[in-house]
Motif scaffolding. Structure first.
Motif, mmCIF file in Angstrom:
data_model
loop_
_atom_site.group_PDB
_atom_site.id
_atom_site.type_symbol
_atom_site.label_atom_id
_atom_site.label_comp_id
_atom_site.label_asym_id
_atom_site.label_seq_id
_atom_site.Cartn_x
_atom_site.Cartn_y
_atom_site.Cartn_z
ATOM 1 N N VAL A 92 0.883 -1.160 0.000
ATOM 2 C CA VAL A 92 0.000 0.000 0.000
ATOM 3 C C VAL A 92 0.921 1.210 0.000
ATOM 4 O O VAL A 92 1.784 1.352 0.864
ATOM 5 C CB VAL A 92 -0.927 0.021 1.237
ATOM 6 N N ARG A 93 0.762 2.043 -0.987
ATOM 7 C CA ARG A 93 1.551 3.268 -1.092
ATOM 8 C C ARG A 93 0.611 4.432 -0.796
ATOM 9 O O ARG A 93 -0.514 4.469 -1.286
ATOM 10 C CB ARG A 93 2.124 3.385 -2.497
ATOM 11 N N TYR A 94 1.105 5.393 -0.012
ATOM 12 C CA TYR A 94 0.231 6.469 0.423
ATOM 13 C C TYR A 94 1.005 7.767 0.607
ATOM 14 O O TYR A 94 2.212 7.775 0.798
ATOM 15 C CB TYR A 94 -0.488 6.089 1.717
ATOM 16 N N ALA A 95 0.260 8.867 0.534
ATOM 17 C CA ALA A 95 0.815 10.200 0.760
ATOM 18 C C ALA A 95 0.184 10.764 2.025
ATOM 19 O O ALA A 95 -0.996 10.542 2.293
ATOM 20 C CB ALA A 95 0.517 11.103 -0.433
ATOM 21 N N VAL A 96 0.994 11.484 2.797
ATOM 22 C CA VAL A 96 0.553 11.996 4.098
ATOM 23 C C VAL A 96 0.420 13.516 4.045
ATOM 24 O O VAL A 96 1.379 14.213 3.716
ATOM 25 C CB VAL A 96 1.563 11.586 5.195
ATOM 26 N N ASP A 97 -0.778 14.007 4.359
ATOM 27 C CA ASP A 97 -1.039 15.448 4.432
ATOM 28 C C ASP A 97 -1.164 15.826 5.908
ATOM 29 O O ASP A 97 -2.242 15.694 6.506
ATOM 30 C CB ASP A 97 -2.320 15.795 3.681
ATOM 31 N N PRO A 98 -0.062 16.291 6.530
ATOM 32 C CA PRO A 98 -0.097 16.573 7.963
ATOM 33 C C PRO A 98 -0.994 17.764 8.340
ATOM 34 O O PRO A 98 -1.534 17.798 9.442
ATOM 35 C CB PRO A 98 1.362 16.866 8.316
#
Length: 118
Positions: A92-98
């Protein structure tokens, strides 16, 4: 996409948790495939993404990508891109928007993506 009859009911994240959302239609299909064939591991992945998407505690399972894959542009913003190893080949590849506390699932599959070489 609006929910429709027969769709899974999901609950919003509680206060300290992150919101996990699909960033692509392919990720939706891949997530369903992972749930069908590796449900316990996929559930652990979701728990990790909700509680600590940028954790380095389990580096063998969860890590930030490097090089050209270290960031992903989502809605005009460059975000850190991470990967979680669900099975020996499944990722699972994901991007993090803090700022918004949102994790965008960009890729989910039983097959390792071809663009990463370890």
């Amino acid at each position: 996409m609006s929910p429709k009859r027969g769709d899974r009911v999901t609950v919003p994240p509680s206060d300290p948790e992150w919101d996990v959302r699909f960033g692509t239609t392919d990720a939706v299909r891949g997530w369903e495939e992972l749930c069908r064939l590796a449900l316990p591991n996929t559930r652990r992945c979701l728990e990790a993404l909700r509680s600590a998407p940028c954790s380095r505690a389990q580096h063998c399972r969860q890590h930030r990508l490097r090089g050209d894959l270290a960031t992903h542009r989502h809605s005009g913003v460059d975000l850190e891109q991470w990967e979680y190893e669900v099975t020996s080949g499944g990722r699972v590849r994901y991007a993090v928007d803090p700022d918004k506390r949102v994790v965008w699932v960009l890729y989910a599959s039983l097959r390792h993506p071809k663009d990463t070489a370890r």
